[in-house]
Design a protein around this motif. Structure first.
Motif, PDB file in Angstrom:
ATOM      1  N   VAL A 139       0.841  -1.208   0.000  1.00  0.00           N
ATOM      2  CA  VAL A 139       0.000   0.000   0.000  1.00  0.00           C
ATOM      3  C   VAL A 139       0.871   1.251   0.000  1.00  0.00           C
ATOM      4  CG1 VAL A 139      -1.712   1.309   1.335  1.00  0.00           C
ATOM      5  CG2 VAL A 139      -1.948  -1.175   1.090  1.00  0.00           C
ATOM      6  N   GLN A 140       1.954   1.220   0.763  1.00  0.00           N
ATOM      7  CA  GLN A 140       2.893   2.350   0.798  1.00  0.00           C
ATOM      8  C   GLN A 140       3.563   2.545  -0.564  1.00  0.00           C
ATOM      9  OE1 GLN A 140       3.928   4.443   3.789  1.00  0.00           O
ATOM     10  NE2 GLN A 140       4.392   5.580   1.906  1.00  0.00           N
ATOM     11  N   GLN A 141       3.952   1.458  -1.199  1.00  0.00           N
ATOM     12  CA  GLN A 141       4.630   1.553  -2.497  1.00  0.00           C
ATOM     13  C   GLN A 141       3.727   2.189  -3.548  1.00  0.00           C
ATOM     14  OE1 GLN A 141       5.894  -2.466  -3.271  1.00  0.00           O
ATOM     15  NE2 GLN A 141       7.388  -2.453  -1.602  1.00  0.00           N
ATOM     16  N   VAL A 142       2.453   1.830  -3.522  1.00  0.00           N
ATOM     17  CA  VAL A 142       1.521   2.449  -4.471  1.00  0.00           C
ATOM     18  C   VAL A 142       1.388   3.940  -4.181  1.00  0.00           C
ATOM     19  CG1 VAL A 142      -0.868   2.513  -5.282  1.00  0.00           C
ATOM     20  CG2 VAL A 142       0.251   0.312  -4.867  1.00  0.00           C
ATOM     21  N   LEU A 143       1.265   4.301  -2.911  1.00  0.00           N
ATOM     22  CA  LEU A 143       1.170   5.716  -2.550  1.00  0.00           C
ATOM     23  C   LEU A 143       2.418   6.469  -3.009  1.00  0.00           C
ATOM     24  CD1 LEU A 143      -0.240   8.073  -1.164  1.00  0.00           C
ATOM     25  CD2 LEU A 143       0.737   7.302   1.013  1.00  0.00           C
ATOM     26  N   ASP A 144       3.569   5.850  -2.882  1.00  0.00           N
ATOM     27  CA  ASP A 144       4.816   6.505  -3.266  1.00  0.00           C
ATOM     28  C   ASP A 144       4.879   6.824  -4.759  1.00  0.00           C
ATOM     29  OD1 ASP A 144       5.687   6.490  -0.667  1.00  0.00           O
ATOM     30  OD2 ASP A 144       7.028   4.774  -0.897  1.00  0.00           O
ATOM     31  N   THR A 145       4.112   6.106  -5.569  1.00  0.00           N
ATOM     32  CA  THR A 145       4.091   6.415  -7.004  1.00  0.00           C
ATOM     33  C   THR A 145       3.401   7.750  -7.277  1.00  0.00           C
ATOM     34  OG1 THR A 145       1.987   5.262  -7.450  1.00  0.00           O
ATOM     35  CG2 THR A 145       4.024   3.948  -7.570  1.00  0.00           C
ATOM     36  N   LEU A 146       2.630   8.231  -6.330  1.00  0.00           N
ATOM     37  CA  LEU A 146       1.926   9.517  -6.485  1.00  0.00           C
ATOM     38  C   LEU A 146       2.732  10.679  -5.928  1.00  0.00           C
ATOM     39  CD1 LEU A 146      -1.687   8.427  -5.413  1.00  0.00           C
ATOM     40  CD2 LEU A 146      -0.636   8.342  -7.677  1.00  0.00           C
ATOM     41  N   ARG A 147       3.809  10.367  -5.227  1.00  0.00           N
ATOM     42  CA  ARG A 147       4.641  11.400  -4.620  1.00  0.00           C
ATOM     43  C   ARG A 147       5.580  12.004  -5.658  1.00  0.00           C
ATOM     44  NH1 ARG A 147       6.407  12.877   0.575  1.00  0.00           N
ATOM     45  NH2 ARG A 147       8.541  13.696   0.628  1.00  0.00           N
ATOM     46  N   GLN A 148       5.596  13.324  -5.722  1.00  0.00           N
ATOM     47  CA  GLN A 148       6.457  14.038  -6.649  1.00  0.00           C
ATOM     48  C   GLN A 148       7.831  14.280  -6.015  1.00  0.00           C
ATOM     49  OE1 GLN A 148       4.637  14.792  -9.868  1.00  0.00           O
ATOM     50  NE2 GLN A 148       3.697  13.179  -8.630  1.00  0.00           N
ATOM     51  N   ALA A 149       8.792  14.665  -6.837  1.00  0.00           N
ATOM     52  CA  ALA A 149      10.152  14.887  -6.335  1.00  0.00           C
ATOM     53  C   ALA A 149      10.196  15.987  -5.278  1.00  0.00           C
ATOM     54  CB  ALA A 149      11.087  15.242  -7.490  1.00  0.00           C
ATOM     55  N   ASN A 150       9.242  16.924  -5.344  1.00  0.00           N
ATOM     56  CA  ASN A 150       9.220  18.032  -4.382  1.00  0.00           C
ATOM     57  C   ASN A 150       8.490  17.688  -3.079  1.00  0.00           C
ATOM     58  OD1 ASN A 150       6.544  18.019  -5.187  1.00  0.00           O
ATOM     59  ND2 ASN A 150       6.691  19.899  -6.389  1.00  0.00           N
ATOM     60  N   GLY A 151       7.993  16.459  -2.958  1.00  0.00           N
ATOM     61  CA  GLY A 151       7.318  16.047  -1.732  1.00  0.00           C
ATOM     62  C   GLY A 151       5.813  16.195  -1.761  1.00  0.00           C
ATOM     63  N   LEU A 152       5.272  16.804  -2.812  1.00  0.00           N
ATOM     64  CA  LEU A 152       3.819  16.911  -2.954  1.00  0.00           C
ATOM     65  C   LEU A 152       3.262  15.646  -3.602  1.00  0.00           C
ATOM     66  CD1 LEU A 152       3.605  20.615  -4.184  1.00  0.00           C
ATOM     67  CD2 LEU A 152       3.127  19.743  -1.881  1.00  0.00           C
ATOM     68  N   TYR A 153       1.952  15.506  -3.576  1.00  0.00           N
ATOM     69  CA  TYR A 153       1.303  14.317  -4.120  1.00  0.00           C
ATOM     70  C   TYR A 153       0.243  14.725  -5.135  1.00  0.00           C
ATOM     71  CZ  TYR A 153       3.247  11.848  -0.051  1.00  0.00           C
ATOM     72  OH  TYR A 153       4.090  11.316   0.892  1.00  0.00           O
ATOM     73  N   VAL A 154       0.197  14.000  -6.252  1.00  0.00           N
ATOM     74  CA  VAL A 154      -0.976  14.127  -7.111  1.00  0.00           C
ATOM     75  C   VAL A 154      -2.063  13.260  -6.475  1.00  0.00           C
ATOM     76  CG1 VAL A 154       0.288  14.657  -9.206  1.00  0.00           C
ATOM     77  CG2 VAL A 154      -0.193  12.262  -8.630  1.00  0.00           C
ATOM     78  N   ALA A 155      -3.302  13.689  -6.625  1.00  0.00           N
ATOM     79  CA  ALA A 155      -4.394  12.982  -5.952  1.00  0.00           C
ATOM     80  C   ALA A 155      -4.543  11.562  -6.476  1.00  0.00           C
ATOM     81  CB  ALA A 155      -5.696  13.758  -6.122  1.00  0.00           C
ATOM     82  N   SER A 156      -4.350  11.410  -7.804  1.00  0.00           N
ATOM     83  CA  SER A 156      -4.498  10.104  -8.454  1.00  0.00           C
ATOM     84  C   SER A 156      -3.810  10.191  -9.815  1.00  0.00           C
ATOM     85  CB  SER A 156      -5.983   9.768  -8.634  1.00  0.00           C
ATOM     86  OG  SER A 156      -6.158   8.557  -9.339  1.00  0.00           O
ATOM     87  N   PRO A 157      -3.399   9.062 -10.380  1.00  0.00           N
ATOM     88  CA  PRO A 157      -2.795   9.110 -11.719  1.00  0.00           C
ATOM     89  C   PRO A 157      -3.806   9.357 -12.832  1.00  0.00           C
ATOM     90  CG  PRO A 157      -2.877   6.853 -10.933  1.00  0.00           C
ATOM     91  CD  PRO A 157      -3.319   7.715  -9.791  1.00  0.00           C
ATOM     92  N   SER A 158      -5.093   9.354 -12.537  1.00  0.00           N
ATOM     93  CA  SER A 158      -6.113   9.566 -13.561  1.00  0.00           C
ATOM     94  C   SER A 158      -6.005  10.972 -14.142  1.00  0.00           C
ATOM     95  CB  SER A 158      -7.509   9.357 -12.976  1.00  0.00           C
ATOM     96  OG  SER A 158      -7.827  10.396 -12.066  1.00  0.00           O
TER      97      SER A 158
END
Length: 339
Positions: free
Chosen positions: A5-24
């Motif tokens: 679950v953490q690994q999937v969340l990490d795919t949404l994390r940007q290099a600057n530490g922010l997150y996109v809500a979803s890859p959609s």
């Protein structure tokens, strides 16, 4: 399962530490609210990730310092004038298309996270400019008179006075009060408005999933009232694959039935954990695992008739809430309960 679950969340994390809500395509943006809730899954860890998320959010606000300075003194009227809650994932510029941009809860969530980090001695404020951003946001909420301001709320829909937005602002102001000047009158007005309205969410919504935010993360309510909120949400909104946001919700509805939000299961589990009901919390963790896909992705929601996830899969917010609940139940010692 936690690692996956953490690994999937990490795919949404940007290099600057922010997150996109979803890859959609529809959710490939940075929301202030989503990044703040997702960052809470890192709050108890000393890896610097919590701080980096907030440093990047501060950088966004610093880019729009002129807007903060103006609306710290002049109350916004139109939705586009409000401090924006959503930004381009690439440029971190405001998204200019029409949107429900009056979202006071996002500003409250941001201030709350800053205050929580400071309370834990994390390096949240890098310099005087960061501290100035916090002071301007406090003045912004005060000038806005958030306690009776009709905003678009946590679900970004119709403008009305939302208790969950008022609660987020109160929690944010309380969290930063030890570190910057916060007028007591602004908190008193908010608390009066909050307690005059709960357990309703708004004039149009008697019960709403967003009310759980008053329990977690904000912990604004005593145990008895928290129990009332949880029981009302379970009685009216709990479904097989998740929790509907409110009766009559049209978003992804089918045949007059509301979509079932997966993060609602983890959210209810967290609330039960805070109420000392760890067996009930564990049941919600199990139910949350049952709606996770074979690829360990937790969707935004399941369609109520076809029982299929929508395209916003995975949803970062869903993953963060699951991780928070998992860590609460597996942490050494007892989770701090509501008194």
């Amino acid at each position: 399962m936690r690692d996956q679950v953490q690994q999937v969340l990490d795919t949404l994390r940007q290099a600057n530490g922010l997150y996109v809500a979803s890859p959609s395509n529809t959710y490939h943006y940075v929301w202030v609210r989503d990044s703040c809730y997702i960052a809470l899954s890192e709050l108890e860890r000393d890896n610097g990730r919590f701080e980096s998320t907030y440093h990047s959010l501060l950088d966004i606000f610093r880019k729009y310092m002129w807007k903060l300075e103006y609306h710290a003194q002049h109350r916004p009227r139109e939705a586009f004038e409000y401090i924006h809650p959503r930004y381009s994932a690439n440029s971190l510029e405001e998204v200019s298309q029409p949107w429900g941009n009056a979202q006071n809860d996002a500003i409250g969530a941001f201030l709350f996270g800053v205050g929580e980090g400071l309370r834990r001695k994390k390096n949240m404020l890098r310099d005087k400019e960061d501290r100035r951003v916090i002071s301007l946001l406090v003045r912004y909420l005060t000038t806005l008179e958030y306690w009776h301001d009709a905003d678009n709320g946590i679900w970004e829909e119709n403008r009305e006075v939302h208790v969950s937005s008022i609660g987020a602002c109160i929690a944010g102001l309380l969290a930063v009060r030890p570190f910057v000047d916060v007028p007591w009158e602004a908190m008193k007005q908010g608390l009066c408005s909050l307690y005059c309205t709960i357990p309703r969410e708004s004039d149009s919504k008697d019960v709403d999933l967003a009310l759980l935010s008053l329990i977690y993360p904000y912990r604004l309510l005593p145990a008895g009232l928290s129990e009332v909120i949880v029981e009302r949400v379970e009685a009216a909104l709990l479904r097989t694959h998740g929790v509907i946001r409110y009766p009559g919700d049209k978003y992804y509805s089918e045949d007059g039935r509301e979509a079932e939000w997966c993060m609602g299961l983890s959210w209810l589990g967290i609330c039960h954990a805070l109420l000392g009901r760890h067996d009930k919390a564990a049941l919600y963790l199990k139910r949350s695992q049952e709606v996770t896909t074979k690829a360990h992705e937790i969707p935004e929601l399941y369609r109520p008739v076809s029982k299929t996830p929508n395209e916003n899969t995975p949803l970062g917010w869903s993953h963060a809430m699951w991780l928070i609940l998992y860590d609460m139940l597996h942490r050494d010692g007892q989770t701090s309960s509501i008194d």
